[in-house]
Every structure is written in C-alpha cells, then in structure tokens.
Scaffold this active site. Structure first.
Site, PDB file in Angstrom:
ATOM      1  N   ARG A  92       9.946  -7.352  -3.161  1.00  0.00           N
ATOM      2  CA  ARG A  92       9.434  -8.065  -1.989  1.00  0.00           C
ATOM      3  C   ARG A  92      10.378  -7.898  -0.797  1.00  0.00           C
ATOM      4  NH1 ARG A  92       4.652  -9.567  -0.421  1.00  0.00           N
ATOM      5  NH2 ARG A  92       4.333  -9.623  -2.687  1.00  0.00           N
ATOM      6  N   ASN A 350      10.955 -14.939  -8.499  1.00  0.00           N
ATOM      7  CA  ASN A 350       9.811 -14.976  -9.407  1.00  0.00           C
ATOM      8  C   ASN A 350       8.794 -13.910  -9.031  1.00  0.00           C
ATOM      9  OD1 ASN A 350       7.987 -16.110 -11.507  1.00  0.00           O
ATOM     10  ND2 ASN A 350       9.433 -17.811 -11.410  1.00  0.00           N
ATOM     11  N   HIS A 352       6.334 -13.368  -6.885  1.00  0.00           N
ATOM     12  CA  HIS A 352       6.197 -12.861  -5.520  1.00  0.00           C
ATOM     13  C   HIS A 352       7.408 -12.044  -5.121  1.00  0.00           C
ATOM     14  CE1 HIS A 352       5.447 -13.169  -1.064  1.00  0.00           C
ATOM     15  NE2 HIS A 352       4.236 -12.906  -1.502  1.00  0.00           N
ATOM     16  N   CYS A 353       8.585 -12.465  -5.567  1.00  0.00           N
ATOM     17  CA  CYS A 353       9.835 -11.778  -5.206  1.00  0.00           C
ATOM     18  C   CYS A 353       9.921 -10.364  -5.779  1.00  0.00           C
ATOM     19  CB  CYS A 353      11.035 -12.570  -5.704  1.00  0.00           C
ATOM     20  SG  CYS A 353      11.136 -14.261  -5.095  1.00  0.00           S
ATOM     21  N   ILE A 354       9.311 -10.129  -6.930  1.00  0.00           N
ATOM     22  CA  ILE A 354       9.464  -8.826  -7.588  1.00  0.00           C
ATOM     23  C   ILE A 354       8.321  -7.871  -7.273  1.00  0.00           C
ATOM     24  CG2 ILE A 354      10.773  -9.880  -9.463  1.00  0.00           C
ATOM     25  CD1 ILE A 354       8.269  -9.442 -11.262  1.00  0.00           C
TER      26      ILE A 354
END
Length: 361
Positions: A92, A350, A352-354
């Site tokens: 992200r 989490n 969204h971050c990955i």
C-alpha cells in the site's frame, strides 16, 4: 515513462477503492526483524489473503530472488509471481497510486518513500529499493507515471473518487514527512497529484500505530459520503478519545459534493498485545521495536474492497462476528469475507496495508 506534468493538469484523478478494479498487488514478507520466524507464519496469512482476493480480481505478488521458488510453490497457479527487489512487504505504501481520466486512460503516481519517517523515526534503513517499486510496477504494466515531489504513503490517504480525501494530521503534518511544507501547501500537492477538491483532516490515527497514524488503520471509505470508523467504548482506553475526536470531525464535515458523511462504527478488537513467544521469534532491530506486551495496531477498518468483494481481517473472536456483520449490512451488494490476519498485524499493519489496487482504465 515518467511524465513531467501533473495529474491535475492532465485531467487525471484518484478513483475510489469501491470503483471497478483490474488488478491487486502484494509483496512477499520475509524481513526477519519484522516478521517472526523468518516470515513463514506471515507468508501463510498473505497466501490466504491473496487467494480470497483472486476470487474477484487478478493478483500479482512481488518476491525476492531468494524466495521466488518457495513463493511460487506456495501460491495458486492463477496468482502471478514477479521477481523484484524491495525492502519490506507494505505494498500500500511502496506501490503506485493509480489514477484515471474520463477518456478511459490510466496513469500512476510514485510517491517519495522514507520508511515512515526517514532518519528521524523511520522503521528501517535503507529504503531505496522500496522507493523504486511504484515506478517498476508502472513500467511492468505499461503505464506512464508521475514522480511526486513530496513524501507520502498510500495508507495515509483515503478518497471517495468524487473529490474528497481523508487523512490525519498526525501523519501528514508529522515532522518526519514534509517539514518544509505547510498544511496548506500539503493540501495543494494532494490536489495536484490526486485530482481531489477537499481534504478532511482527522486529528489522529489508531493508538500505537507506528506509521504515525495512517488513516487506513482508523477509517475506510466504503461508498460516496460513507465510511466505517474504528470505535472504542472503553473510556479508560486511549482509543476512546481518538475515535470520538474523529467522529466529531466527520459529523460536522461536508464532502466535496456538499453531502453529510454517514459513519458506520466498527468495534475495536482486543486490545491485542504481542506475546512473549511471538516476540522471541523476531530478530532485534534498531528501528522496529517488537517487545513482548506491546500493543498491536489492530483494526477491522484495515480491509480491502476489490470489485464486489470485501476482504476483512479476523482478529478477535469476541468482536469478529459483529465487525463482519456491520460491514455486510453497510455494503449489502458486496460479499464480505474474513481472513485470520494476526500474523500480519504483528508486523505493523493489515490487509489494506499489504495490498494496492489498480482500477480498470
């Protein structure tokens, strides 16, 4: 090709995450000072997330040369594995932000990346490989890209695709990002490189978020003038005041179209903490502090919307069912699927971050 103009000048803007998508990118976790046991448990969680996303959207996963064979064996054949150098797996923040125009065009933006704080309070050094990922993906997919002249991470911003951007003062005004820019100058840059019209500033992000308060760990835009917000009812918890301050801003704000913003409150899991056993499996690091008992930045808002699918983290048996039900009720046309992601939140983020989506042109 790197463009010398700006997206706004060329008529490009950032579409909402709930707009149609053609692709989702991830990167393989292996950094031993962030992912315990050499990343093996986290890799299993990444595979589970990728498999669910692939039900709705094509998926590609970046992987280092050393991990290529194992990642190819671990991921389903329908998921593409791409060898590329990078420093850690937060797609992200290191991947490109994709923009569209009204003529069916698509271009990408590469932000300056400094590992969430540079030499002041960044989480690792060097970060030069991460800073090249967005450009490489743009070239790989055959899209022109813009190089933004300021530091920004994809997790620090959310938008509705209709002119409204959400962020936090804690992150974008942090002295480790762009100390040479004023708030008004940052807004001007966001308008120029994302084609947005209005910025809604929330005061702070999730408690103990080591990214200096990324908005995507607190809030998610799920529709026009509609967001989900991490909520805490324990007045003794520091998240209590943070969530209420965010709600007050959202309740009084109007978006770029003049609409009031509907807020769907999501329960906060836990609070969750790093166990002694988990901490023991992480190599010591000068930047990232991974100590037993440390509070984890866990939030159900850190989900991914991809086409007609919502991929949500499962974090706490006491709150998982309620969180899934609230998102499903708020997004009745979508299929909401939960994936166990404690191994991902141990690394500091989490779902969204990955992930980083590419819209349909």
């Amino acid at each position: 090709m790197e463009l010398q103009s700006t997206p706004r000048a060329d008529g490009f803007y950032w579409p909402a995450e709930f707009a149609p998508q053609q692709h989702v990118w991830l990167a393989w976790p292996e950094r031993p000072d962030n992912w315990r046991l050499g990343g093996k448990p986290a890799q299993q969680a990444f595979v589970a997330v990728a498999e669910v996303i692939a039900r709705a959207t094509e998926v590609s996963v970046l992987v280092s040369p050393e991990q290529y064979q194992f990642a190819r064996h671990s991921l389903p054949d329908g998921i593409r594995v791409v060898e590329m150098s990078y420093n850690d797996a937060w797609m992200r923040d290191i991947g490109p932000t994709s923009l569209v125009d009204d003529q069916g065009g698509l271009r990408m933006v590469s932000w300056q990346f400094n590992a969430w704080g540079g030499l002041e309070d960044g989480l690792y050094f060097p970060w030069d490989k991460d800073d090249q990922v967005a450009m490489k993906i743009a070239d790989l997919m055959g899209y022109d890209h813009y190089q933004a002249p300021f530091v920004l991470e994809g997790g620090a911003i959310h938008c509705d695709g209709e002119g409204t951007l959400y962020t936090t003062e804690e992150c974008l005004l942090h002295p480790s990002r762009n100390p040479h820019l004023t708030r008004e100058e940052i807004e001007a840059q966001l308008r120029e490189y994302l084609g947005i019209e209005q910025v809604i500033w929330l005061p702070r992000g999730l408690v103990n978020d080591e990214t200096n308060g990324h908005v995507d760990n607190l809030l998610h835009v799920i529709g026009p003038a509609k967001v989900v917000l991490t909520w805490c009812d324990d007045a003794e918890d520091p998240q209590y005041a943070i969530s209420r301050a965010a709600f007050e801003v959202l309740a009084s704000a109007r978006d770029a179209k003049g609409r009031a913003i509907e807020v769907v409150k999501l329960p906060m899991p836990g609070p969750l903490h790093l166990s002694a056993q988990e901490a023991a499996g992480i190599e010591p690091s000068g930047g990232m502090k991974r100590q037993a008992g440390e509070r984890l930045g866990a939030s159900y808002a850190n989900l991914l919307i991809t086409n007609e699918l919502v991929v949500m983290p499962l974090l706490d048996e006491a709150t998982d069912t309620e969180a899934l039900a609230r998102v499903q009720a708020a997004m009745p046309r979508h299929q909401v699927v939960g994936v166990p992601t404690r191994e991902i939140v141990l690394g500091g983020g989490n779902i969204h971050c990955i992930t980083q989506q590419v819209p349909r042109a």
